[in-house]
Scaffold this motif. Structure first.
Motif, PDB file in Angstrom:
ATOM      1  N   LYS A  78       0.834  -1.210   0.000  1.00  0.00           N
ATOM      2  CA  LYS A  78       0.000   0.000   0.000  1.00  0.00           C
ATOM      3  C   LYS A  78       0.865   1.255   0.000  1.00  0.00           C
ATOM      4  CE  LYS A  78      -3.816   2.107   2.616  1.00  0.00           C
ATOM      5  NZ  LYS A  78      -3.152   3.354   3.095  1.00  0.00           N
ATOM      6  N   GLU A  79       1.894   1.272   0.847  1.00  0.00           N
ATOM      7  CA  GLU A  79       2.751   2.458   0.923  1.00  0.00           C
ATOM      8  C   GLU A  79       3.604   2.610  -0.330  1.00  0.00           C
ATOM      9  OE1 GLU A  79       4.902   2.811   4.575  1.00  0.00           O
ATOM     10  OE2 GLU A  79       3.088   2.636   5.803  1.00  0.00           O
ATOM     11  N   ASN A  80       4.006   1.501  -0.954  1.00  0.00           N
ATOM     12  CA  ASN A  80       4.711   1.597  -2.232  1.00  0.00           C
ATOM     13  C   ASN A  80       3.841   2.284  -3.273  1.00  0.00           C
ATOM     14  OD1 ASN A  80       7.446  -0.048  -3.242  1.00  0.00           O
ATOM     15  ND2 ASN A  80       6.780  -0.550  -1.163  1.00  0.00           N
ATOM     16  N   ILE A  81       2.590   1.891  -3.347  1.00  0.00           N
ATOM     17  CA  ILE A  81       1.680   2.513  -4.319  1.00  0.00           C
ATOM     18  C   ILE A  81       1.525   3.995  -4.024  1.00  0.00           C
ATOM     19  CG2 ILE A  81      -0.697   2.567  -5.154  1.00  0.00           C
ATOM     20  CD1 ILE A  81      -0.790  -0.486  -4.656  1.00  0.00           C
ATOM     21  N   GLU A  82       1.255   4.329  -2.772  1.00  0.00           N
ATOM     22  CA  GLU A  82       1.015   5.729  -2.395  1.00  0.00           C
ATOM     23  C   GLU A  82       2.241   6.597  -2.653  1.00  0.00           C
ATOM     24  OE1 GLU A  82      -2.171   4.811   1.231  1.00  0.00           O
ATOM     25  OE2 GLU A  82      -0.078   5.241   1.683  1.00  0.00           O
ATOM     26  N   GLN A  83       3.422   6.111  -2.239  1.00  0.00           N
ATOM     27  CA  GLN A  83       4.635   6.904  -2.397  1.00  0.00           C
ATOM     28  C   GLN A  83       5.059   7.014  -3.862  1.00  0.00           C
ATOM     29  OE1 GLN A  83       6.334   8.678   0.022  1.00  0.00           O
ATOM     30  NE2 GLN A  83       4.523   8.179   1.222  1.00  0.00           N
ATOM     31  N   CYS A  84       4.811   5.968  -4.643  1.00  0.00           N
ATOM     32  CA  CYS A  84       5.172   6.026  -6.056  1.00  0.00           C
ATOM     33  C   CYS A  84       4.263   6.993  -6.808  1.00  0.00           C
ATOM     34  CB  CYS A  84       5.115   4.640  -6.677  1.00  0.00           C
ATOM     35  SG  CYS A  84       5.910   4.563  -8.290  1.00  0.00           S
ATOM     36  N   VAL A  85       2.989   7.001  -6.474  1.00  0.00           N
ATOM     37  CA  VAL A  85       2.069   7.983  -7.070  1.00  0.00           C
ATOM     38  C   VAL A  85       2.543   9.392  -6.766  1.00  0.00           C
ATOM     39  CG1 VAL A  85      -0.262   8.926  -6.921  1.00  0.00           C
ATOM     40  CG2 VAL A  85       0.061   6.459  -7.099  1.00  0.00           C
ATOM     41  N   ALA A  86       3.027   9.602  -5.548  1.00  0.00           N
ATOM     42  CA  ALA A  86       3.446  10.949  -5.128  1.00  0.00           C
ATOM     43  C   ALA A  86       4.811  11.342  -5.669  1.00  0.00           C
ATOM     44  CB  ALA A  86       3.460  11.019  -3.598  1.00  0.00           C
ATOM     45  N   HIS A  87       5.749  10.380  -5.784  1.00  0.00           N
ATOM     46  CA  HIS A  87       7.142  10.745  -6.047  1.00  0.00           C
ATOM     47  C   HIS A  87       7.773  10.089  -7.280  1.00  0.00           C
ATOM     48  CE1 HIS A  87       7.104  12.727  -2.182  1.00  0.00           C
ATOM     49  NE2 HIS A  87       6.761  11.612  -1.570  1.00  0.00           N
ATOM     50  N   GLY A  88       7.232   8.994  -7.763  1.00  0.00           N
ATOM     51  CA  GLY A  88       7.725   8.411  -8.999  1.00  0.00           C
ATOM     52  C   GLY A  88       8.771   7.319  -8.869  1.00  0.00           C
ATOM     53  N   ALA A  89       9.425   7.198  -7.692  1.00  0.00           N
ATOM     54  CA  ALA A  89      10.428   6.140  -7.495  1.00  0.00           C
ATOM     55  C   ALA A  89      10.525   5.826  -6.006  1.00  0.00           C
ATOM     56  CB  ALA A  89      11.792   6.554  -8.033  1.00  0.00           C
ATOM     57  N   VAL A  90      10.403   4.540  -5.665  1.00  0.00           N
ATOM     58  CA  VAL A  90      10.333   4.126  -4.264  1.00  0.00           C
ATOM     59  C   VAL A  90      11.147   2.843  -4.063  1.00  0.00           C
ATOM     60  CG1 VAL A  90       8.795   3.366  -2.404  1.00  0.00           C
ATOM     61  CG2 VAL A  90       8.019   5.111  -4.001  1.00  0.00           C
ATOM     62  N   ASP A  91      11.827   2.766  -2.923  1.00  0.00           N
ATOM     63  CA  ASP A  91      12.542   1.548  -2.539  1.00  0.00           C
ATOM     64  C   ASP A  91      12.088   1.156  -1.140  1.00  0.00           C
ATOM     65  OD1 ASP A  91      14.274  -0.583  -2.551  1.00  0.00           O
ATOM     66  OD2 ASP A  91      16.099   0.613  -2.349  1.00  0.00           O
ATOM     67  N   THR A  92      11.938  -0.141  -0.897  1.00  0.00           N
ATOM     68  CA  THR A  92      11.595  -0.652   0.424  1.00  0.00           C
ATOM     69  C   THR A  92      12.873  -1.051   1.139  1.00  0.00           C
ATOM     70  OG1 THR A  92       9.487  -1.481  -0.424  1.00  0.00           O
ATOM     71  CG2 THR A  92      10.244  -2.356   1.682  1.00  0.00           C
ATOM     72  N   VAL A  93      13.064  -0.537   2.350  1.00  0.00           N
ATOM     73  CA  VAL A  93      14.296  -0.793   3.097  1.00  0.00           C
ATOM     74  C   VAL A  93      13.971  -0.985   4.571  1.00  0.00           C
ATOM     75  CG1 VAL A  93      15.659   0.626   1.494  1.00  0.00           C
ATOM     76  CG2 VAL A  93      14.735   1.662   3.568  1.00  0.00           C
ATOM     77  N   ILE A  94      14.926  -1.579   5.295  1.00  0.00           N
ATOM     78  CA  ILE A  94      14.838  -1.642   6.752  1.00  0.00           C
ATOM     79  C   ILE A  94      16.126  -1.076   7.331  1.00  0.00           C
ATOM     80  CG2 ILE A  94      13.225  -3.578   6.853  1.00  0.00           C
ATOM     81  CD1 ILE A  94      15.598  -5.419   7.400  1.00  0.00           C
ATOM     82  N   PRO A  95      16.058  -0.416   8.492  1.00  0.00           N
ATOM     83  CA  PRO A  95      17.276   0.121   9.107  1.00  0.00           C
ATOM     84  C   PRO A  95      18.271  -0.994   9.417  1.00  0.00           C
ATOM     85  CG  PRO A  95      15.310   1.035  10.148  1.00  0.00           C
ATOM     86  CD  PRO A  95      14.842  -0.083   9.263  1.00  0.00           C
ATOM     87  N   ALA A  96      19.540  -0.727   9.177  1.00  0.00           N
ATOM     88  CA  ALA A  96      20.586  -1.707   9.488  1.00  0.00           C
ATOM     89  C   ALA A  96      20.677  -1.882  10.997  1.00  0.00           C
ATOM     90  CB  ALA A  96      21.918  -1.252   8.921  1.00  0.00           C
TER      91      ALA A  96
END
Length: 237
Positions: free
Chosen positions: A123-141
């Motif tokens: 869901k957040e990938n879709i929302e952020q990509c609509v807003a910004h055009g490029a998205v990566d999913t990451v977790i803090p090291a």
């Protein structure tokens, strides 16, 4: 429109099983790739899922979809490439040639062997990509990361609070990722580890979606054991 590309081109050599690629191994009561595809079918706003597989496994994949009652209207099986980037590029070409995809349409790229991606992450990938055009999913090291140029001595220990570990999905407007691929030489493309790196090399801003530790990539026998434990406990939503 929104499309998902399930990247299932790997042969799974680290799994130690040369007879069947890792995405087709059984997790619980069905293949890993089926678990993964089903996560994206929960979203009505995703118009179609494209499963990109090795040529010799196309019929097998189609048979699995039929066996598990996944509708052909939602999932299409397409031949992938011999590298991750060529697989993505083949998927884009298919969408342009057969789905009239435009530069503003969105593609969500996801590893076939990450079956525990959560509803929130997608869901957040879709929302952020609509807003910004490029998205990566990451977790803090969580561990200290060190850098060594020669594999023998340390060159740098970067601040851990600035470091993240990459996961998938990675999501892009089609025009953004096409421009990025076109801007680079083939050698630069093959040296990049994933599509987010391609976008960065082209000067694009790539926004972050925070992933989850359970969104693991199943690449070794121990990963598969852990994944079965996660499935049994039902800890992923």
């Amino acid at each position: 429109m929104i499309f998902t590309m399930i990247l299932a081109g790997g042969k799974g050599n680290r799994m130690g099983n040369k007879d069947i690629p890792k995405q087709f191994l059984i997790l619980g009561d069905k293949p890993i790739i089926i678990h993964t595809i089903e996560k994206f079918l929960l979203f009505n706003e995703i118009n179609e899922v494209i499963a990109l597989c090795p040529k010799e496994w196309l019929i097998h994949t189609k048979n699995l979809l039929h066996k598990h009652c996944i509708p052909e209207s939602r999932v299409t099986v397409v031949e992938g490439g011999d590298t991750r980037h060529r697989t993505i590029q083949k998927g884009i070409s298919f969408l342009q040639d057969h789905r009239n995809a435009s530069s503003n349409d969105i593609i969500i790229t996801h590893d076939a062997v990450r079956p525990f991606v959560s509803y929130r992450i997608i869901k957040e990938n879709i929302e952020q990509c609509v807003a910004h055009g490029a998205v990566d999913t990451v977790i803090p090291a969580t561990d200290t990361i060190v850098r060594s140029e020669d594999g023998r001595t340390l060159n740098e220990i970067p601040p851990r609070q600035e470091l993240y570990q990459g996961q998938t999905p990675q999501s892009f407007r089609i025009g953004t990722i096409i421009d990025s691929y076109r801007s680079l030489e083939s050698q630069e493309i093959e040296m990049a580890t994933d599509a987010a790196k391609i976008a960065l090399l082209n000067g694009k801003d790539v926004y972050i979606v925070i992933g989850e530790s359970t969104n693991l990539k199943i690449t070794t026998p121990s990963d598969l054991l852990f994944a079965n434990a996660i499935l049994k406990e039902g800890v992923v939503k």
